[in-house]
Design a protein around this motif. Structure first.
Motif, PDB file in Angstrom:
ATOM      1  N   ILE A   1      72.856 -22.199  49.816  1.00  0.00           N
ATOM      2  CA  ILE A   1      71.951 -22.430  50.948  1.00  0.00           C
ATOM      3  C   ILE A   1      72.703 -23.254  51.981  1.00  0.00           C
ATOM      4  N   LEU A   2      72.812 -22.708  53.191  1.00  0.00           N
ATOM      5  CA  LEU A   2      73.522 -23.435  54.254  1.00  0.00           C
ATOM      6  C   LEU A   2      72.546 -24.323  55.007  1.00  0.00           C
ATOM      7  N   ILE A   3      72.907 -25.603  55.070  1.00  0.00           N
ATOM      8  CA  ILE A   3      72.125 -26.543  55.875  1.00  0.00           C
ATOM      9  C   ILE A   3      72.982 -26.980  57.044  1.00  0.00           C
TER      10      ILE A   3
ATOM     11  N   LEU B   1      80.894 -29.286  51.525  1.00  0.00           N
ATOM     12  CA  LEU B   1      81.048 -29.357  52.988  1.00  0.00           C
ATOM     13  C   LEU B   1      81.655 -28.058  53.503  1.00  0.00           C
ATOM     14  N   PHE B   2      81.061 -27.567  54.584  1.00  0.00           N
ATOM     15  CA  PHE B   2      81.530 -26.355  55.253  1.00  0.00           C
ATOM     16  C   PHE B   2      81.755 -26.782  56.713  1.00  0.00           C
ATOM     17  N   PRO B   3      82.885 -27.444  56.948  1.00  0.00           N
ATOM     18  CA  PRO B   3      83.025 -28.165  58.224  1.00  0.00           C
ATOM     19  C   PRO B   3      83.410 -27.270  59.398  1.00  0.00           C
TER      20      PRO B   3
ATOM     21  N   GLY C   1      90.218 -19.181  52.805  1.00  0.00           N
ATOM     22  CA  GLY C   1      90.573 -18.331  53.941  1.00  0.00           C
ATOM     23  C   GLY C   1      89.295 -17.890  54.624  1.00  0.00           C
ATOM     24  N   TYR C   2      89.102 -18.362  55.842  1.00  0.00           N
ATOM     25  CA  TYR C   2      87.853 -18.087  56.559  1.00  0.00           C
ATOM     26  C   TYR C   2      88.090 -16.937  57.535  1.00  0.00           C
ATOM     27  N   MET C   3      87.272 -15.883  57.377  1.00  0.00           N
ATOM     28  CA  MET C   3      87.450 -14.696  58.219  1.00  0.00           C
ATOM     29  C   MET C   3      86.174 -14.435  58.995  1.00  0.00           C
TER      30      MET C   3
ATOM     31  N   ILE D   1      87.971 -16.564  49.604  1.00  0.00           N
ATOM     32  CA  ILE D   1      87.892 -15.898  50.906  1.00  0.00           C
ATOM     33  C   ILE D   1      86.429 -15.940  51.341  1.00  0.00           C
ATOM     34  N   TYR D   2      86.209 -16.362  52.586  1.00  0.00           N
ATOM     35  CA  TYR D   2      84.844 -16.430  53.136  1.00  0.00           C
ATOM     36  C   TYR D   2      84.787 -15.501  54.341  1.00  0.00           C
ATOM     37  N   MET D   3      84.076 -14.377  54.183  1.00  0.00           N
ATOM     38  CA  MET D   3      83.875 -13.474  55.326  1.00  0.00           C
ATOM     39  C   MET D   3      82.519 -13.804  55.942  1.00  0.00           C
ATOM     40  N   ASP D   4      82.543 -14.148  57.219  1.00  0.00           N
ATOM     41  CA  ASP D   4      81.339 -14.660  57.886  1.00  0.00           C
ATOM     42  C   ASP D   4      81.100 -13.887  59.174  1.00  0.00           C
ATOM     43  N   ALA D   5      79.908 -13.303  59.284  1.00  0.00           N
ATOM     44  CA  ALA D   5      79.557 -12.628  60.537  1.00  0.00           C
ATOM     45  C   ALA D   5      79.038 -13.643  61.560  1.00  0.00           C
ATOM     46  N   GLY D   6      78.973 -14.908  61.155  1.00  0.00           N
ATOM     47  CA  GLY D   6      78.525 -15.966  62.058  1.00  0.00           C
ATOM     48  C   GLY D   6      77.038 -16.194  61.918  1.00  0.00           C
ATOM     49  N   SER D   7      76.653 -17.451  62.125  1.00  0.00           N
ATOM     50  CA  SER D   7      75.252 -17.793  61.937  1.00  0.00           C
ATOM     51  C   SER D   7      74.365 -17.018  62.912  1.00  0.00           C
ATOM     52  N   GLY D   8      73.319 -16.407  62.388  1.00  0.00           N
ATOM     53  CA  GLY D   8      72.398 -15.646  63.229  1.00  0.00           C
ATOM     54  C   GLY D   8      72.947 -14.306  63.676  1.00  0.00           C
ATOM     55  N   ALA D   9      73.968 -13.811  62.984  1.00  0.00           N
ATOM     56  CA  ALA D   9      74.556 -12.514  63.365  1.00  0.00           C
ATOM     57  C   ALA D   9      73.488 -11.428  63.355  1.00  0.00           C
ATOM     58  N   LEU D  10      73.647 -10.489  64.274  1.00  0.00           N
ATOM     59  CA  LEU D  10      72.734  -9.346  64.334  1.00  0.00           C
ATOM     60  C   LEU D  10      72.979  -8.442  63.122  1.00  0.00           C
TER      61      LEU D  10
ATOM     62  N   ILE E   1      80.232 -14.343  51.157  1.00  0.00           N
ATOM     63  CA  ILE E   1      79.733 -13.559  52.292  1.00  0.00           C
ATOM     64  C   ILE E   1      78.561 -14.290  52.935  1.00  0.00           C
ATOM     65  N   GLY E   2      78.594 -14.393  54.273  1.00  0.00           N
ATOM     66  CA  GLY E   2      77.483 -15.029  54.987  1.00  0.00           C
ATOM     67  C   GLY E   2      77.375 -14.492  56.397  1.00  0.00           C
ATOM     68  N   GLY E   3      76.325 -14.939  57.070  1.00  0.00           N
ATOM     69  CA  GLY E   3      76.105 -14.553  58.465  1.00  0.00           C
ATOM     70  C   GLY E   3      75.119 -13.416  58.603  1.00  0.00           C
ATOM     71  N   GLY E   4      73.936 -13.708  59.116  1.00  0.00           N
ATOM     72  CA  GLY E   4      72.954 -12.665  59.411  1.00  0.00           C
ATOM     73  C   GLY E   4      72.251 -12.086  58.192  1.00  0.00           C
ATOM     74  N   ILE E   5      72.363 -12.751  57.033  1.00  0.00           N
ATOM     75  CA  ILE E   5      71.647 -12.249  55.854  1.00  0.00           C
ATOM     76  C   ILE E   5      70.224 -12.798  55.946  1.00  0.00           C
ATOM     77  N   SER E   6      69.335 -11.946  56.413  1.00  0.00           N
ATOM     78  CA  SER E   6      68.007 -12.418  56.794  1.00  0.00           C
ATOM     79  C   SER E   6      66.900 -11.957  55.849  1.00  0.00           C
TER      80      SER E   6
ATOM     81  N   VAL F   1      76.727 -15.623  48.014  1.00  0.00           N
ATOM     82  CA  VAL F   1      76.025 -15.229  49.242  1.00  0.00           C
ATOM     83  C   VAL F   1      75.462 -16.486  49.889  1.00  0.00           C
ATOM     84  N   VAL F   2      75.753 -16.645  51.186  1.00  0.00           N
ATOM     85  CA  VAL F   2      75.313 -17.833  51.927  1.00  0.00           C
ATOM     86  C   VAL F   2      74.204 -17.441  52.901  1.00  0.00           C
ATOM     87  N   VAL F   3      73.107 -18.194  52.865  1.00  0.00           N
ATOM     88  CA  VAL F   3      72.014 -17.943  53.815  1.00  0.00           C
ATOM     89  C   VAL F   3      71.635 -19.262  54.483  1.00  0.00           C
ATOM     90  N   GLY F   4      71.574 -19.237  55.814  1.00  0.00           N
ATOM     91  CA  GLY F   4      71.205 -20.428  56.580  1.00  0.00           C
ATOM     92  C   GLY F   4      69.981 -20.187  57.434  1.00  0.00           C
ATOM     93  N   ASN F   5      70.177 -19.472  58.539  1.00  0.00           N
ATOM     94  CA  ASN F   5      69.119 -19.238  59.527  1.00  0.00           C
ATOM     95  C   ASN F   5      67.787 -18.783  58.943  1.00  0.00           C
TER      96      ASN F   5
END
Ligand code: 1GP
Length: 251
Positions: A27-29, A83-85, A134-136, A178-187, A208-213, A229-233
């Motif tokens: 869970i991303l805070i 920490l995910f700085p 490795g952040y992608m 390896i962290y593949m991230d579509a970015g927070s709130g990705a479409l 894997i994270g970004g846009g998993i809604s 799997v990382v979920v924030g938004n």
């Protein structure tokens, strides 16, 4: 199915979970987005749903509540805090571990090695477990804070081959995750085909994270090969999703 509660070696437990084909839910805070008063509710739901870890950080923290947010989590539960700085200033010794991120999808030398050199002496004496990652950044269909702040382009979402070669290079360089991230709130979250291609090409665990809604998208990510799997938004908007997300990832 919770990960590593009270553990002293978080990376070892992530690798163990992968070897046992157990998928993990992070869970991303983002202290900029979540109201401190709402953290308690998220923690209670996370404990109830057996979430595996909290990632804490953001690409643009303006509120000085990182320490406070971590202290609240640590006082309330045993779920590890990683920490995910978004910058080298986002450091707290109250956390358990730190993703030592190298932005390998970009060509910004500062984020590949420069900031790491600056923070190395502080991290060396810190109690944090340092996990090189490795952040992608993958194109998620909207401009992201990470892309703007890092001054880098994301990997196009259709270029599975570039993602694969980038991840292999990261693994060969000795990175541990390896962290593949579509970015927070990705479409669009990272595609199933890209996750499948990358997870099949590396031995190290894949985040894997970004846009998993939704639970369905979380499920798709794990079926495609995500280990974490990382979920924030989506959780910020509706913390009650935590139970369903956890079931979709763990079952
Ligand atoms: C962003 O991967 C994380 O760095 C989570 O993204 O906030 O879109 O879930 P979301």
């Amino acid at each position: 199915m919770e990960l590593m509660q009270g553990s002293v070696n978080i990376y070892r437990d992530i690798v163990k979970a992968k070897s046992e084909k157990r998928k993990l839910f992070a869970i991303l805070i983002d202290p900029d987005k979540i109201k401190i008063g709402k953290i308690d509710a998220v923690i209670a739901l996370a404990v109830g749903a057996k979430a595996d870890c909290f990632f804490i950080g953001g690409s643009f923290i303006v509120n000085d509540v990182l320490d406070e947010a971590i202290a609240i989590i640590k006082a309330s539960c045993n779920i590890p805090v990683i920490l995910f700085p978004g910058s080298s200033r986002q450091l707290s010794y109250k956390a358990d571990a730190l993703l030592f991120l190298s932005l390998i999808s970009g060509r910004n030398a500062d984020l590949l090695i420069g900031k790491h050199v600056e923070s190395a002496p502080f991290l060396k004496i810190s109690p944090l477990e340092i996990i090189s990652t490795g952040y992608m950044l993958i194109d998620g269909g909207v401009p992201t804070s990470v892309s703007y702040m890092s001054n880098t382009y994301p990997i196009p979402d259709s270029k599975d081959d570039i993602a694969v070669c980038t991840a292999i290079a990261g693994e060969m360089l000795g990175l541990k995750l390896i962290y593949m991230d579509a970015g927070s709130g990705a479409l669009n979250p990272v595609s199933g085909s890209m996750i499948e291609a990358v997870s099949g090409a590396i031995e190290i665990p894949l985040i894997i994270g970004g846009g998993i809604s939704s639970p369905e998208l979380a499920r798709k990510a794990v079926i495609s090969g995500a280990d974490i799997v990382v979920v924030g938004n989506a959780i910020e908007k509706d913390p009650k999703l935590i139970a369903e997300l956890s079931a979709a990832i763990h079952d």
